[in-house]
Design an enzyme around this catalytic site. Structure first.
Site, PDB file in Angstrom:
ATOM      1  N   LYS A   1      44.810  86.726  43.458  1.00 27.72           N
ATOM      2  CA  LYS A   1      44.161  85.529  42.913  1.00 27.72           C
ATOM      3  C   LYS A   1      45.147  84.822  41.992  1.00 27.72           C
ATOM      4  O   LYS A   1      45.857  85.481  41.216  1.00 27.72           O
ATOM      5  CB  LYS A   1      42.894  85.929  42.161  1.00 27.72           C
ATOM      6  CG  LYS A   1      41.993  84.760  41.772  1.00 27.72           C
ATOM      7  CD  LYS A   1      40.689  85.255  41.124  1.00 27.72           C
ATOM      8  CE  LYS A   1      39.759  84.113  40.762  1.00 27.72           C
ATOM      9  NZ  LYS A   1      38.491  84.591  40.159  1.00 27.72           N
TER      10      LYS A   1
ATOM     11  N   SER B   1      34.278  82.472  42.153  1.00 24.53           N
ATOM     12  CA  SER B   1      35.504  81.687  42.104  1.00 24.53           C
ATOM     13  C   SER B   1      36.666  82.293  42.888  1.00 24.53           C
ATOM     14  O   SER B   1      37.631  81.579  43.174  1.00 24.53           O
ATOM     15  CB  SER B   1      35.943  81.540  40.650  1.00 24.53           C
ATOM     16  OG  SER B   1      36.334  82.805  40.123  1.00 24.53           O
TER      17      SER B   1
ATOM     18  N   SER C   1      32.253  86.513  40.380  1.00 25.50           N
ATOM     19  CA  SER C   1      33.323  85.821  41.111  1.00 25.50           C
ATOM     20  C   SER C   1      34.057  86.661  42.144  1.00 25.50           C
ATOM     21  O   SER C   1      34.852  86.121  42.910  1.00 25.50           O
ATOM     22  CB  SER C   1      34.347  85.250  40.117  1.00 25.50           C
ATOM     23  OG  SER C   1      33.867  84.040  39.585  1.00 25.50           O
TER      24      SER C   1
END
Ligand SMILES: [Zn+2]
Lengths: 474, 100, 485
Positions: free
Chosen positions: C77, C152, C176
C-alpha cells in the site's frame, strides 16, 4: 495611589533543556552549536510514518528536578499541543498537559520564603529560525531559514505559582532555581545560550486585595537583569494604566531589551486553540516507587541545604552574602574540610568568599589542610589579617607549607609585649589625641590604630591593638 | 445536544486547520459535517458518567529507550526533498509573528 | 485442500523448482495485461523487483535460504514508506516524496525474501471506503471494473484479486483491509493493535491504524502475518513478547469452539439482505462443523460508527498538520508569508475527503466541543471494550458481516459521505477495541460478486481467529466470478 500602595504578583514559567546525550524521542545527538540540520532523523523532522520513543534518561532527569523541587512524582501522560509554526516539524508539540510527571512542590528562596511549584513537566523543544533580510529580525525579514537540530531536544517546564512580589524576587527565584537545576545534573542552566528560558506572568493589585489582577505574560528575557527590568517596567505600565482609569487586558507581551519596554505580541482574543488531546503514539509513564526512590537517593545536596550547612559552620544567616558566595562557587567542601581540620568556620568562610573566590581557578588545587592552617594562624593572631591574605595568595598560586611561606615573608609573630610597647609609644607621642580618646571620643581610634600600624611596619594584629588601646583607657 | 454546526463554525475550523474554503465548499462542508455530527447525537446523548476515556486500547506503559546516539539521516538527502533550501536550512516565506 | 499460491511459490523457489525471476515475470505479465484497466498501482517497481528477484535466485543458487516468502511478489500500500521509492498516500501533497527510510514491515517482508512489485493505490491518506478518493484516479474492481474495489486499501485488494501479486500489505483504521478484501473476494486481516509495527506507516489515526495482510487464502494470510508480526522498538505502541502465531492451528477445525453471532452487527444499519443471510449461513456451517454457535449481544457496538467518526478525524487532523509545505511535499507558489503558504499548500495538496475529515476532527477537538465529541467518543470506546470483554467470557470468536453489500458501482456513494462511512459499520468496533478481525470470502451476491464474513477475536486471539477462518474457507460456497491466476 502611590507606587507603594500597589502590590506586584509574579509567577514564572521556566523552560530548561535537559543535558541528555540524545533528543527526547529519537537517537539524534542533543548538542548545541552544530552545523544546521546535521542532528536530524525522520522522527525529529516529523517525516510521515515516523514515531516517537521516549528517552529514559530524560524521564529520569525530570524526576530529579521534581524531587529537588519537592514535587509529587506521579504517573503521567503526553498530549499533543496543536499549532502551526515552521520551527515545529509536526506542527504539534508533544508535551504534558493535565497529568504532568511532577506536581505540587516548592522552592525555598535563600531567605527562607517558599515559592510554590505548580508542576514541572516534560516536553520537546522546537527548531530555530533565522530571519533573512536587512533587519535580521522577524519583522521586515524577506524570508526565514529553519534548522531542526534543536527540534525534539528534551525540556522540562517548571511552572511556579504567583508567589513572587518584585523583580528582585523573580531574579532571586530564577537564580536559585538555576542552581538547583545545575545541582541535579539535569541542566547546564545557561540562560545566555537559551538552555534556560523564562516567561513571566505579571499582574498588580492594591496592596491587601485578595483577588489577583489581570495578568500579562512577558516573553523574550535573555538574562536575569532583563528579567528584573522587564517585570518592573511591566508593573509600572499596569499601575499607570489602572491609575489613569484604564484596564489591563490579558495578553502576551514581548520584552525589547534595546528600548527597555514591553509591547503587545498577542491578545487574548487571538489566543490559540491548541486542541490538546492524548498523544496516541506514546504510552503513559508510570515510574515505579523504586525508581523514584533511587533517583532521590542519588541526588547530591541542594544549594539550600548546603547554605544551611555553611551557615551553621560559620554562625551566619543562610542568606548572608559570604555563605551564598561560598555555595555558589562550590567552595563549601573546602570549608567543611578546613573546619574538620580545626579552622574557625566564620573566618574560613570570609577567606573563601574573598581571597579564594577571587582566584577561583586555583581553588581546585588548594589543599584544605594548608588552608585550615592559614585560618588557624590568623585566628590565634600568629598572622595579622593582611599577612594571612598574603600567605593564602601564595598558597593558591604555588602551594606549599603556610608556616614556611609566612617565615619567608618575615611574618614573625609579633609578641604581645612588643605590641603593648608600640601602643604605649603611640600614646606617649600623641598626647592630645589620646586625651580625646580616653575621654570617650571613639572616632579618634582610627587615627591611633593607624599610628600603631605604622609603628609596627604593618605586622600588628589590629584587633589586638584596639583591645589594648581600650584597655589603657579605663 | 450541541447546537448544529454553522458556516461560521466551519470557517473558524478551516482557519485553525490552515485550509481555505470557497463559499460553495463552505456550504457543502457545513451540511456534510452537520450530517455526521447529527449521527453522533446517539453518543452525545449517552450517559457516560463514571466511564473513563480510552486513549490507548493497549494496557502498556513505560516504553523507554536508552539515551544512546544513533546516526540520523543525511542532510543533503533530506534537503533534496524540501520545496526550498538555503545554506543547509529549510527556506520558508517570511514569518509574521513569534511562535505562540 | 485450498490452494495457497504464496506458500506454493515460496516452497517451489526454496526447493529450486522455480526461480523468483520467472515467478516475477509471470506476475508482471498479468500486470501489463490488466493494470491499465484496474489501476491497482501508483507505481510498479519493475526494475527494483527484477533486481531483488535476481538476488533471491542467486541466494538459492548459493544454497542460502531466502526465507519464508522467498521470491513471492508482494504489493505494498502506498502509505508504507519505502526508502528512495516514492510514497504518495495517493495525495498530491506527497507526490514525488521519497522517504529516506523503510517502514518496519517493508524491511521484514524484504528480509523474508518477498519481492516488492509495486505501491498500491488507496483513498487519499487512507480516508475512504472505495479508493475513489485517490488523487491519481480510482482503482477498479478486477471482478467487475464498473465497481469499486472497496477501500481504503483498494489497490492492494485489487492487486491480489487480479493476480498481480499473491500477497499484499494494507492498513486498516476502520475496515480498510477487511472491507476491500470482502469486495474483491480475497482474505484480509487486521491484527491486534500493537502486534504489527506502525513505524513507517503514514499515520491516519494513530490509535486505530494497523497494518495487515491480503492474500488469496487464509493460509497465505497467516504466512504473511507471521512474518510481519512481532515487537519493534521503534514503535512505542508495539507489544513486547512473542506475537500470536497465525498458522498454528489452521487445520484444527472448530469442534467445540464457541462462536457468537453479534446481534447488533448482523442487524446494523444499511446491510443488504444477502449479506445478513450469508453471515447466518456461515454461522450454521460452523455449527455443523462442530462449533457451538449462538447469537450474542455486544450492545455498545451500535455506537461504534459515531465514536469512530469523531476519534479518527480528530487524530487525523493532528497527524496531517505536518503537511505544511516546509520540509517535504507540495508547496504552493507565490505566497506572501508563511501562513498564506500553509493555507495555499494545504488547500491545493489535499482532496475534499481529507479536508472534510481534518475539519471534522479539528472541530471535535476545539475549545468547547472536546468533551461533547472527542471526550465522549473515548468513553464510548471504553464501553465497547467492556462489552466485548463480557462476550469473550462466553465465546472464543465472534462472527459478523464484513461489508454492507457487494462491490458498488463507482460514483454510487461519493455524493453522500455518511452513506460511504456506513461501509465501515461492522468493521469499526474491532479497531476501537484494538482487537484482531479478518474477512473471509463467503459465496456471492445476486450480482455474482463476492461476499465476505468477518471473524472477530479478542486481543492477541489471532491463532483461534485464523483457525476459524480456515474452517470457513473450507466450508465456503462456491464464489461467483473469479479472476484466473
Ligand atoms: Zn532525530
Amino acid at each position: 495611589m502611590s507606587r507603594s500602595e500597589w502590590e506586584m504578583v509574579i509567577g514564572l514559567e521556566v523552560h530548561t533543556e535537559l543535558r541528555t546525550a540524545t533528543k527526547l524521542f529519537c537517537g539524534c545527538a542533543n548538542h548545541f552549536g552544530d552545523e544546521p540540520n546535521t542532528n536530524v532523523c525522520p522522527v525529529c523532522l516529523g517525516l510521515p510514518g515516523s514515531l516517537p520513543v521516549l528517552n529514559r534518561t530524560a524521564v529520569e532527569y525530570a524526576i530529579r528536578i521534581g524531587t529537588a523541587l519537592h514535587c509529587t512524582v506521579q504517573p503521567s501522560l503526553f498530549h499533543r499541543k496543536n499549532y502551526f509554526y515552521p520551527d515545529m516539524p509536526k506542527d504539534y508539540q508533544i508535551s504534558q498537559y493535565d497529568v504532568p510527571i511532577n506536581a505540587d512542590g516548592w522552592l525555598a528562596l535563600p531567605d527562607g520564603r517558599r515559592v510554590g511549584i505548580e508542576r514541572a513537566h516534560i516536553e520537546e523543544d522546537t527548531g530555530k529560525s533565522t530571519h533573512v533580510g536587512e533587519s535580521g529580525r522577524i519583522h521586515g525579514a524577506d524570508h526565514s531559514l529553519v534548522d531542526y537540530n534543536r527540534a525534539g531536544v528534551p525540556l522540562v517546564e517548571i511552572v511556579g505559582r504567583p508567589d513572587l512580589r518584585s523583580g528582585d524576587d523573580a531574579r532571586i527565584y530564577v537564580d536559585e532555581l538555576r542552581a538547583i537545576l545545575v545541582a541535579t545534573g539535569a541542566s547546564d542552566g545557561k540562560m545566555e545560550e537559551g538552555s534556560l528560558r523564562v516567561d513571566a506572568n505579571v499582574s498588580v493589585r492594591p496592596r491587601g486585595a485578595a483577588d489577583l489582577g489581570t495578568r500579562c505574560e512577558i516573553k523574550n528575557m535573555n538574562s536575569l537583569r532583563s528579567l528584573g527590568r522587564a517585570i518592573e517596567y511591566e508593573a509600572t505600565r499596569q499601575i499607570t494604566l489602572l491609575e489613569e482609569g484604564g484596564t489591563v487586558s490579558q495578553e502576551t507581551r514581548h520584552w525589547d531589551e534595546g528600548t527597555g519596554r514591553t509591547s503587545t505580541m498577542r491578545s487574548k482574543e487571538d489566543a490559540y486553540d491548541y486542541r490538546y488531546f492524548p498523544e496516541p503514539d506514546l504510552v503513559p509513564i508510570v515510574p515505579s516507587e523504586e525508581w523514584i526512590r533511587a533517583v532521590a537517593d542519588a541526588l547530591p545536596p541542594m544549594p539550600g541545604d548546603r547554605r544551611s550547612a555553611v551557615a551553621a559552620a560559620a554562625k551566619l544567616a543562610p542568606d548572608a552574602d559570604p555563605v551564598v558566595t561560598v555555595v555558589r562557587l562550590d567552595l563549601d567542601s573546602l570549608l567543611h574540610a578546613a573546619v574538620a581540620a580545626g579552622a574557625d568556620g566564620g573566618l574560613a568562610v570570609k577567606r573563601l568568599a574573598n581571597e579564594v573566590a577571587s582566584s577561583l581557578e586555583r581553588a581546585a588545587v588548594l589543599d584544605p589542610v594548608a588552608f585550615a592552617t592559614v585560618v588557624q594562624m590568623e585566628s590565634r593572631s600568629a598572622l595579622t589579617p593582611a599577612q594571612a591574605r598574603t600567605v593564602l595568595k601564595d598558597l593558591l598560586e604555588g602551594g606549599g607549607d603556610p608556616a614556611a611561606i609566612a617565615k619567608a615573608h618575615g611574618f614573625e609573630a609579633m609578641a604581645s609585649d612588643a605590641l603593648a610597647d608600640a601602643v604605649d609609644q603611640v600614646i606617649a607621642e600623641n598626647p592630645g589625641e589620646w586625651e580625646r580618646f580616653a575621654g570617650g571620643e571613639d572616632k579618634v581610634q582610627g587615627f591611633l590604630i593607624g599610628k600603631i600600624k605604622a609603628a609596627t611596619g604593618g605586622n600588628a594584629d589590629l584587633k589586638e591593638a584596639s583591645a589594648l588601646l581600650r584597655g589603657r583607657r579605663s | 445536544m450541541a447546537t448544529p454546526i454553522s458556516t461560521a463554525d466551519v470557517a473558524h475550523v478551516a482557519r485553525l486547520a490552515r485550509l481555505a474554503l470557497s463559499d460553495e465548499e463552505l456550504d457543502q462542508f457545513t451540511g456534510q459535517l452537520a450530517a455526521v455530527l447529527a449521527h453522533a447525537a446517539d453518543i452525545e446523548a449517552l450517559d457516560t458518567a463514571g466511564v473513563p476515556p480510552t486513549a490507548h486500547a493497549l494496557p502498556i506503559h513505560n516504553v523507554l529507550r536508552d539515551d544512546v546516539v544513533v546516526a540520523g539521516v543525511d542532510r543533503e538527502e533530506v534537503l533534496a526533498q524540501a520545496p526550498a533550501a538555503e545554506s543547509g536550512r529549510f527556506r520558508v516565506p517570511r514569518i509574521l509573528g513569534e511562535a505562540p | 485442500m485450498t490452494a495457497n499460491p504464496a506458500a506454493d511459490i515460496a516452497g517451489a523457489i526454496r526447493r529450486g523448482e522455480k526461480t523468483a525471476s520467472g515467478v516475477l515475470e509471470e506476475h508482471l505479465a498479468r500486470v501489463q495485461a490488466r493494470e491499465p484497466e484496474i489501476h491497482a498501482f501508483n507505481l510498479v517497481l519493475e526494475e527494483n523487483a527484477r533486481d531483488t528477484a535476481a538476488q533471491i535466485d542467486a541466494a538459492v543458487a548459493r544454497g542460502v535460504d531466502p526465507g519464508p516468502l522467498a521470491g513471492v511478489p508482494i504489493a505494498l500500500k502506498d502509505n508504507l514508506c519505502t526508502r528512495g521509492v516514492p510514497t504518495t498516500c495517493s495525495s498530491r501533497m506527497l507526490a514525488g516524496w521519497r522517504p529516506p527510510y523503510d517502514a518496519t514491515v517493508v524491511a521484514r517482508v524484504t528480509a523474508a525474501g518477498a519481492v516488492a512489485i509495486g505501491k498500491t493505490n488507496l483513498d487519499e491518506f487512507a480516508m475512504g471506503s472505495s479508493t475513489e478518493n485517490s488523487a491519481f484516479g480510482p482503482t477498479r474492481n478486477p471482478l467487475d471494473p464498473s465497481r469499486v474495489p472497496g477501500g481504503s486499501s483498494g489497490g492492494s485488494a485489487a492487486a491480489v484479486a487480479a493476480g498481480f501479486a499473491p500477497l499484499a500489505l494494507g492498513s486498516d483504521t476502520g475496515g480498510s483491509i477487511r472491507q476491500p478484501a470482502a469486495l474483491c473476494g480475497v482474505v484480509g486481516t487486521k491484527p491486534t493493535y500493537g502486534v504489527v509495527s506502525r513505524y513507517g506507516l503514514v499515520a491516519f489515526a494513530s490509535s486505530l491504524d494497523q497494518i495487515g495482510p491480503f492474500a488469496r487464502s487464509v493460509g497465505d494470510a497467516a504466512l504473511l502475518f507471521d512474518v510481519i508480526a512481532g515487537h519493534d522498538p521503534a514503535d512505542s505502541t508495539s507489544l513486547a513478547g512473542a506475537p500470536p502465531v497465525a498458522s498454528a492451528a489452521l487445520e484444527h477445525g472448530v469442534d467445540g469452539l464457541r462462536v457468537g453471532l453479534v446481534t447488533e452487527l448482523v442487524g446494523a444499519e444499511g446491510l443488504s439482505g444477502e449479506v445478513v443471510a450469508g453471515t447466518r449461513a456461515a454461522a450454521e456451517a460452523l455449527a455443523s462443523a462442530g462449533a457451538k454457535v449462538e447469537e450474542v449481544s455486544v450492545p455498545a457496538t451500535v455506537y461504534g460508527l459515531s465514536a469512530y467518526y469523531l476519534i479518527a478525524p480528530a487524530e487525523a487532523s493532528s497527524n496531517l498538520s505536518r503537511y505544511d509545505g516546509v520540509r517535504y511535499g507540495h508547496r504552493a507558489t507565490g505566497a506572501a508569508d508563511i501562513t498564506d503558504m500553509y493555507i495555499a499548500s494545504r488547500s491545493e495538496g489535499f482532496g475534499p475527503e481529507v479536508k472534510r475529515r481534518i475539519m471534522l476532527g479539528t472541530y471535535a477537538l476545539s475549545a468547547g466541543y472536546y468533551d461533547a465529541y472527542y471526550g465522549q467518543a473515548q468513553k464510548v470506546r471504553t464501553l465497547i471494550i467492556r462489552d466485548f470483554e463480557v462476550a469473550y467470557q462466553s465465546f472464543d470468536v465472534l462472527l459478523s458481516p464484513t461489508a454492507p453489500g457487494t462491490a458498488f458501482p463507482l460514483g454510487a456513494k461519493t455524493a453522500d459521505p455518511l452513506l460511504m462511512y456506513l461501509n465501515d459499520v461492522c468493521t469499526i468496533p474491532s479497531n476501537l477495541a484494538g482487537h484482531p478481525a479478518m474477512s473471509v470470502p463467503w459465496g456471492a451476491g445476486a450480482d455474482g460478486l463476492p461476499l465476505g464474513v468477518q471473524v472477530l477475536a479478542p486481543a492477541l486471539g489471532e491463532t483461534v481467529m485464523f483457525q476459524v477462518a480456515a474452517t470457513l474457507e473450507r466450508l465456503a460456497p462456491a464464489a461467483g466470478r473469479k479472476v484466473e491466476s
